[in-house]
Design an enzyme around this catalytic site. Sequence first.
Site, PDB file in Angstrom:
ATOM      1  CG  HIS A  39       0.702   5.772   1.064  1.00  0.00           C
ATOM      2  ND1 HIS A  39       1.269   5.212  -0.054  1.00  0.00           N
ATOM      3  CD2 HIS A  39      -0.207   4.869   1.513  1.00  0.00           C
ATOM      4  CE1 HIS A  39       0.737   4.018  -0.273  1.00  0.00           C
ATOM      5  NE2 HIS A  39      -0.160   3.793   0.666  1.00  0.00           N
ATOM      6  CG  HIS A  61      -2.690   1.119   0.682  1.00  0.00           C
ATOM      7  ND1 HIS A  61      -1.483   1.509   1.213  1.00  0.00           N
ATOM      8  CD2 HIS A  61      -2.990  -0.046   1.337  1.00  0.00           C
ATOM      9  CE1 HIS A  61      -1.078   0.652   2.146  1.00  0.00           C
ATOM     10  NE2 HIS A  61      -1.980  -0.299   2.240  1.00  0.00           N
ATOM     11  CB  CYS A  65       0.062   5.426  -3.199  1.00  0.00           C
ATOM     12  SG  CYS A  65       0.859   7.049  -3.145  1.00  0.00           S
TER      13      CYS A  65
END
Length: 303
Positions: A262, A274, A209
Amino acid sequence: MSFSGKFLRAAVMTAALSALCVVGASAASLGVGTVTADALRMRAEASTDAAILATAPSGDTVVVLEDAGNGWYKVDYKSVEGYMSGEYLTVANQADVTIGYGLVQTTGGTLNVRTGPGTEYTHIFSLNNGDVVTITGIDAGWYKISYNGMNGYVSSDYMVTCKDSAGSRGDDTVTASSSSLGQQIVEYAKQFLGKPYVWGGNGPNSFDCSGFTKYVYAHFGYTLNRTASAQLNNGTAVSRSELQAGDLVFFNNGRVSTPVSHVGIYVGDGQFIHASTNTYAVQFDSLNSNYYNNTYVYARRIF
């Protein structure tokens, strides 16, 4: 090639679907610049230390407004004005190239359209103040234009470029520049849709991420920290209600001891892009879905 020129300043108000262009300063065009680098950054000032307003890919064209000195040009790129290094621009004072749209701004009420790029050429018809035309070329400070099936030339002293046929234009305020750059960041990020999630992946063939956000932003000259938690130290905080395209959005699933678990890039309309740990691929998701709505914690604006 060296250019000198004057600029015409005008200030107008923004209105939805209005036929006005919002400008802080528009200039008589001096030529067309073609980008020769893989990607060329447009800066807020004629310096590599200045803020990045946009990034133009190789082969893209810009309107050259003036020679800013020291190897820099003031340019108009997609209706945003800034500065580009002349080292990576091939500049010509004449070219047939589709630039976009132009809006007539003249205190005289009408603007003469001529058969060629100069006042010595025959007047063929007139444009009214506020008319929007298609710009199809530049020739020695004159725009080659098309309007209602008719073609001709008008002085660029009385024309400002626009994003669309309704006359909307990004102004040269920080907000507009940020919005323009944010959209470019989103468009660049989209090309990686479907690339696999791999822990520790730095791109371009796989990402985790934070590797994804770091890789995308690096393309535009911004260096982000490597992990999601460390990226909380990049940029400035922004509330969820103020999110703009390009902002980083952060989440915490409650299973880690770090502030966040994240990170992704906000796209707009409640969506973000993402490297997903749920599907193990780069994809879009909604901030308003049950999972991400419940785990959303922070947002940061980098530019």
